[in-house]
Design an enzyme around this catalytic site. Structure first.
Site, mmCIF file in Angstrom:
data_model
loop_
_atom_site.group_PDB
_atom_site.id
_atom_site.type_symbol
_atom_site.label_atom_id
_atom_site.label_comp_id
_atom_site.label_asym_id
_atom_site.label_seq_id
_atom_site.Cartn_x
_atom_site.Cartn_y
_atom_site.Cartn_z
ATOM 1 N N GLY A 9 0.864 -1.190 0.000
ATOM 2 C CA GLY A 9 0.000 0.000 0.000
ATOM 3 C C GLY A 9 0.885 1.219 0.000
ATOM 4 N NE ARG A 34 -6.219 -1.835 -6.030
ATOM 5 C CZ ARG A 34 -7.392 -1.383 -5.614
ATOM 6 N NH1 ARG A 34 -8.356 -2.226 -5.304
ATOM 7 N NH2 ARG A 34 -7.610 -0.082 -5.484
ATOM 8 C CB ALA A 76 -9.605 0.876 7.715
ATOM 9 C CG ASN A 102 -6.673 5.103 11.497
ATOM 10 O OD1 ASN A 102 -5.983 4.813 12.478
ATOM 11 N ND2 ASN A 102 -6.783 6.325 11.042
ATOM 12 C CB SER A 128 -0.725 8.579 15.952
ATOM 13 O OG SER A 128 -1.182 9.919 16.020
ATOM 14 N N GLY A 130 -0.027 11.238 11.037
ATOM 15 C CA GLY A 130 -0.293 11.617 9.661
ATOM 16 C C GLY A 130 0.908 11.352 8.774
ATOM 17 C CE LYS A 182 -3.865 6.767 15.166
ATOM 18 N NZ LYS A 182 -4.736 6.824 14.067
ATOM 19 C CG HIS A 185 -3.945 9.003 19.619
ATOM 20 N ND1 HIS A 185 -4.360 9.507 18.402
ATOM 21 C CD2 HIS A 185 -2.821 9.680 19.931
ATOM 22 C CE1 HIS A 185 -3.527 10.455 18.015
ATOM 23 N NE2 HIS A 185 -2.584 10.572 18.927
ATOM 24 C CG ASN A 186 -7.475 8.692 16.025
ATOM 25 O OD1 ASN A 186 -6.315 8.621 16.419
ATOM 26 N ND2 ASN A 186 -7.797 8.522 14.761
ATOM 27 C CD GLU A 189 -6.338 13.601 16.292
ATOM 28 O OE1 GLU A 189 -5.471 12.728 16.457
ATOM 29 O OE2 GLU A 189 -6.879 13.811 15.198
HETATM 30 P P1 NBP Z 1 -5.828 5.204 1.686
HETATM 31 O O1 NBP Z 1 -6.569 4.929 2.930
HETATM 32 O O2 NBP Z 1 -6.328 6.241 0.762
HETATM 33 O O3 NBP Z 1 -5.720 3.816 0.856
HETATM 34 C C1 NBP Z 1 -5.145 3.772 -0.431
HETATM 35 C C2 NBP Z 1 -4.309 2.531 -0.590
HETATM 36 O O4 NBP Z 1 -5.125 1.350 -0.424
HETATM 37 C C3 NBP Z 1 -3.727 2.443 -1.980
HETATM 38 O O5 NBP Z 1 -2.427 1.923 -1.888
HETATM 39 C C4 NBP Z 1 -4.680 1.467 -2.663
HETATM 40 O O6 NBP Z 1 -4.118 0.824 -3.761
HETATM 41 C C5 NBP Z 1 -4.890 0.505 -1.558
HETATM 42 N N1 NBP Z 1 -5.994 -0.429 -1.791
HETATM 43 C C6 NBP Z 1 -7.332 -0.226 -1.814
HETATM 44 BR BR1 NBP Z 1 -8.133 1.394 -1.616
HETATM 45 N N2 NBP Z 1 -8.044 -1.333 -2.059
HETATM 46 C C7 NBP Z 1 -7.117 -2.316 -2.184
HETATM 47 C C8 NBP Z 1 -7.213 -3.696 -2.441
HETATM 48 N N3 NBP Z 1 -8.402 -4.297 -2.572
HETATM 49 N N4 NBP Z 1 -6.071 -4.398 -2.541
HETATM 50 C C9 NBP Z 1 -4.872 -3.809 -2.400
HETATM 51 N N5 NBP Z 1 -4.716 -2.488 -2.150
HETATM 52 C C10 NBP Z 1 -5.833 -1.751 -2.033
HETATM 53 O O7 NBP Z 1 -4.269 5.473 1.981
HETATM 54 P P2 NBP Z 1 -3.590 6.351 3.141
HETATM 55 O O8 NBP Z 1 -4.245 7.660 3.311
HETATM 56 O O9 NBP Z 1 -2.139 6.288 2.824
HETATM 57 O O10 NBP Z 1 -3.862 5.516 4.462
HETATM 58 C C11 NBP Z 1 -3.448 4.171 4.612
HETATM 59 C C12 NBP Z 1 -3.967 3.638 5.930
HETATM 60 O O11 NBP Z 1 -3.367 4.383 6.999
HETATM 61 C C13 NBP Z 1 -5.468 3.771 6.122
HETATM 62 O O12 NBP Z 1 -5.973 2.661 6.806
HETATM 63 C C14 NBP Z 1 -5.601 5.011 6.967
HETATM 64 O O13 NBP Z 1 -6.793 5.036 7.709
HETATM 65 C C15 NBP Z 1 -4.379 4.896 7.845
HETATM 66 N N6 NBP Z 1 -3.900 6.138 8.435
HETATM 67 C C16 NBP Z 1 -3.925 7.292 7.740
HETATM 68 C C17 NBP Z 1 -3.453 8.462 8.313
HETATM 69 C C18 NBP Z 1 -3.451 9.731 7.536
HETATM 70 O O14 NBP Z 1 -3.106 10.765 8.114
HETATM 71 N N7 NBP Z 1 -3.788 9.721 6.247
HETATM 72 C C19 NBP Z 1 -2.931 8.434 9.596
HETATM 73 C C20 NBP Z 1 -2.887 7.252 10.282
HETATM 74 C C21 NBP Z 1 -3.378 6.103 9.688
HETATM 75 P P3 NBP Z 1 -4.270 1.475 -5.252
HETATM 76 O O15 NBP Z 1 -3.181 2.495 -5.349
HETATM 77 O O16 NBP Z 1 -4.075 0.319 -6.163
HETATM 78 O O17 NBP Z 1 -5.639 2.062 -5.331
#
Ligand code: NBP
Length: 479
Positions: A9, A34, A76, A102, A128, A130, A182, A185-186, A189
Site C-alpha cells: 500500500g 495494487r 481500512a 486505522n 499516529s 499523519g 489508537k 488516542h483519536n 484528539e
Molecule cells: P488510503 O486509505 O487512501 O488507501 C489507499 C491505498 O489502499 C492504496 O495503496 C490502494 O491501492 C490501496 N488499496 C485499496 Br483502496 N483497495 C485495495 C485492495 N483491494 N487491494 C490492495 N490495495 C488496495 O491510503 P492512506 O491515506 O495512505 O492511508 C493508509 C492507511 O493508513 C489507512 O488505513 C488510513 O486510515 C491509515 N492512516 C492514515 C493516516 C493519515 O493521516 N492519512 C494516519 C494514520 C493512519 P491502489 O493504489 O491500487 O488504489
C-alpha cells in the site's frame, strides 16, 4: 531474498513509512502496491532508498527474508481483508503480517484469530502522526503476539518518533490492543481540538479580539503547561490570512467539521463498556451538529440572551479560559485512559497506561508536555482508578476549578455553546459528589419495572410493592 521488511500500500502513508524504513541503517525495504504506477513512481523518485519493488504478491513474498515481515498501509475495511488474504496465500506460517491502517479493533481481534489459526503472526498497529509522522517518526501502537515483537520491535523502535531519548513505540498488548489504544488516542484528539475551539470562540466573542490577536494568546499558552502540538497549530491557523479576500482564513472556512469515524468508534465502544467519555462524545456531537446546515438554518432565529456579551477585564477572562481549558483537558485524558483501562479488562489485555502516555509524547497529534505528568501519575500508582485524582492533576484542578465554573456559567449566560467545557465540569462534579440522584433513578426503575435496589444501610436486594401496600420486600437481584 534481500529485503528484511516490506510495505504493501503505497499511498501517502505507506510510501512515507517505506521511506522512513529505508532511511534507517540495515533496512532493505520491499514495496508492493495494487496499481503498479504508485510502485514505479515511488521507486523512481527515491532511488536513494534502494526499494525492492514487487509487481505481484508472489514477487513481493520472494524478495523478503524469513520470517517475512510486511506492514500493510491500505484503506481500512475490505481492502485490508483482501490484502491479508493475499499475503497469507504467498507467505508461510511464522511470517509476520502487520496492519498499520486505522482498523477497528474488533476487526483486528477477528483477523488475528484467523491468522493465528493458520500459523501467522498478525499485528494490528495504530500509526499516529499523519503523513509527516510516517516519514519522520510516528507514534506506533502495535498489538499482536509476543513472538512478533522479537523481530518487529527493533525495526519499529528505529523508525518511531523519539521523546526525551525514548522511541515512541511499545508493545501495547495482544490482538486488538494496539488499534484500541489508537482509537482512544483519536477520541482524545477530538476532545482536545473541541476544547481549544471553545476557548477560541469564548475569547473572540467575549473580548472582540481578532484571530491574529488570539493567535498570540495561543502562542503564549504554548510556552506554559498547555504546551502541545494542537495549541501550536491553532496559533498558526488563526494567524493565517486568506489570499483571495484578505480576511482571516478561519473566517472564510465553512464552519462544518468533518470526521472519519474513529471518534465515533471511541464513543460507541465506550457506550458498550459503560465508560462515561462525555467530553469525547460532546466533541464528536459538536462536529455532527455543525454539519447539519438545514437544521442550523431553521434554528437561527431561536431566542438567545437579551444582553450582548462582553467581558470587562479582558486579561482576567483570558486567564480564566486558559484555566478552564486545562481543567477540561485533564478530564478528557482521564476519561480516555478510563476507556483504555476498561477495554483492557474486557478484552483481557495487559496494558501499561504509563507506557501508553509516554509513546504519545512525540510523533502523534496529541503530543504534549502534559503526557509526562500522566506517565508520572501511573509510575507512582499503576492501578490508579481515576487519572484526574493523581496529586499533580488535583493541584491543577484546585487552581482552575473556580475559573472553570465561571467560564462555563459565563458561556451559558452569554448563549455561547461550550459543550466540552461544560460536560467536563459536570463529569468532574459527578465524580466528586457525595450522593448522586442515581438513587432516585433506581427508585423510578423499581417503581415501573421492579428492577430492585440496594440499600445504604444493609446488605441485600430490595423491591417496594409500589402497586400494593408499598411495603418493602427482599428480592432477587435483577440489576
Ligand atoms: P488510503 O486509505 O487512501 O488507501 C489507499 C491505498 O489502499 C492504496 O495503496 C490502494 O491501492 C490501496 N488499496 C485499496 Br483502496 N483497495 C485495495 C485492495 N483491494 N487491494 C490492495 N490495495 C488496495 O491510503 P492512506 O491515506 O495512505 O492511508 C493508509 C492507511 O493508513 C489507512 O488505513 C488510513 O486510515 C491509515 N492512516 C492514515 C493516516 C493519515 O493521516 N492519512 C494516519 C494514520 C493512519 P491502489 O493504489 O491500487 O488504489
Amino acid at each position: 531474498a534481500v529485503a528484511n521488511i516490506g510495505v504493501v500500500g503505497l499511498a501517502v502513508m505507506g510510501s512515507n513509512l517505506a521511506r522512513n524504513l529505508a532511511s534507517r541503517e540495515g533496512n532493505t525495504v520491499a514495496v508492493y502496491n495494487r496499481s503498479h504506477e504508485k510502485t514505479d513512481s515511488l521507486v523512481a523518485e527515491h532511488r536513494e532508498a534502494g526499494f525492492v519493488p514487487g509487481y505481484s504478491y508472489e514477487e513481493f513474498a520472494a524478495s523478503l527474508q524469513k520470517p517475512r515481515t510486511a506492514i500493510i498501509m491500505v484503506k481500512a475495511g475490505a481492502a485490508t481483508d483482501a490484502v491479508i488474504d493475499e499475503l497469507m496465500r504467498v507467505f508461510e506460517p511464522g511470517d509476520i503480517i502487520v496492519d498499520g491502517g486505522n482498523s477497528l479493533f474488533t476487526d483486528t481481534i477477528r483477523r488475528e484469530k484467523a491468522a493465528r489459526e493458520r500459523g501467522f503472526n498478525f499485528v494490528g498497529m495504530g500509526v499516529s502522526g499523519g503523513e509527516e509522522g510516517a516519514l519522520h517518526g510516528p507514534s506506533l501502537m502495535p498489538g499482536g503476539p509476543d513472538e512478533s515483537w522479537v523481530t518487529l520491535g527493533p525495526i519499529l523502535r528505529s523508525i518511531a518518533a523519539v521523546a526525551e531519548g525514548e522511541p515512541c513505540v511499545t508493545h501495547i498488548g495482544h490482538d486488538g490492543a494496539g488499534h484500541f489504544v489508537k482509537m482512544v488516542h483519536n477520541g482524545i484528539e477530538y476532545a482536545d481540538m473541541q476544547l481549544i475551539a471553545e476557548a477560541y470562540d469564548l475569547i473572540r466573542r467575549g473580548t472582540g479580539k481578532t484571530p491574529a490577536e488570539i493567535a498570540d494568546i495561543f502562542a503564549e499558552w504554548n510556552r506554559g503547561e498547555l504546551e502541545s502540538y494542537l495549541i501550536e497549530i491553532t496559533a498558526e491557523v488563526l494567524r493565517q490570512v486568506d489570499a483571495a479576500t484578505g480576511k482571516p482564513l478561519v473566517d472564510v472556512i465553512l464552519d462544518q467539521a468533518g470526521a472519519k469515524g474513529t471518534g465515533a468508534w471511541t464513543v460507541q465502544t465506550a457506550l458498550d463498556l459503560g465508560v462515561p467519555v462525555s467530553g469525547i462524545a460532546e466533541a464528536v456531537f459538536a462536529r455532527s451538529l455543525s454539519s447539519h446546515p438545514e437544521q442550523r438554518a431553521v434554528s437561527h432565529g431561536l431566542p438567545g440572551p437579551e444582553e450582548a456579551f462582553s467581558v470587562d477585564d479582558v486579561d482576567a477572562f483570558v486567564e480564566e479560559v486558559r484555566l478552564a481549558l486545562y481543567a477540561s483537558k485533564i478530564v478528557a485524558y482521564s476519561q480516555g485512559f478510563d476507556e483504555i483501562r476498561a477495554g483492557a479488562a474486557r478484552y483481557d489485555w495487559s496494558i501499561d497506561l504509563g507506557a501508553v502516555s509516554k509513546i504519545w509524547r512525540a510523533g502523534c497529534i496529541i503530543r504534549a508536555q502534559f503526557l509526562n505528568r500522566i506517565a508520572d501519575a501511573y509510575a507512582a500508582e499503576p492501578d490508579l482508578p481515576v487519572l484526574l485524582t493523581a496529586p499533580y492533576f488535583v493541584d491543577a484542578l484546585t487552581r482552575g476549578q473556580t475559573a472553570w465554573r465561571r467560564v462555563v456559567a459565563t458561556a451559558a449566560a452569554a448563549g455561547i455553546p461550550s459543550p466540552a467545557f461544560s460536560s467536563s465540569l459536570a463529569y468532574y462534579d459527578g465524580l466528586r459528589a457525595d450522593r448522586l440522584p442515581a438513587a432516585l433513578v433506581q427508585g423510578q426503575r423499581d417503581f415501573f419495572g421492579a428492577h430492585t435496589y440496594k440499600r445504604v444501610d444493609r446488605e441485600g436486594t430490595f423491591h417496594t410493592l409500589w402497586s400494593g401496600d408499598r411495603t418493602e420486600v427482599e428480592a432477587e437481584d435483577t440489576h
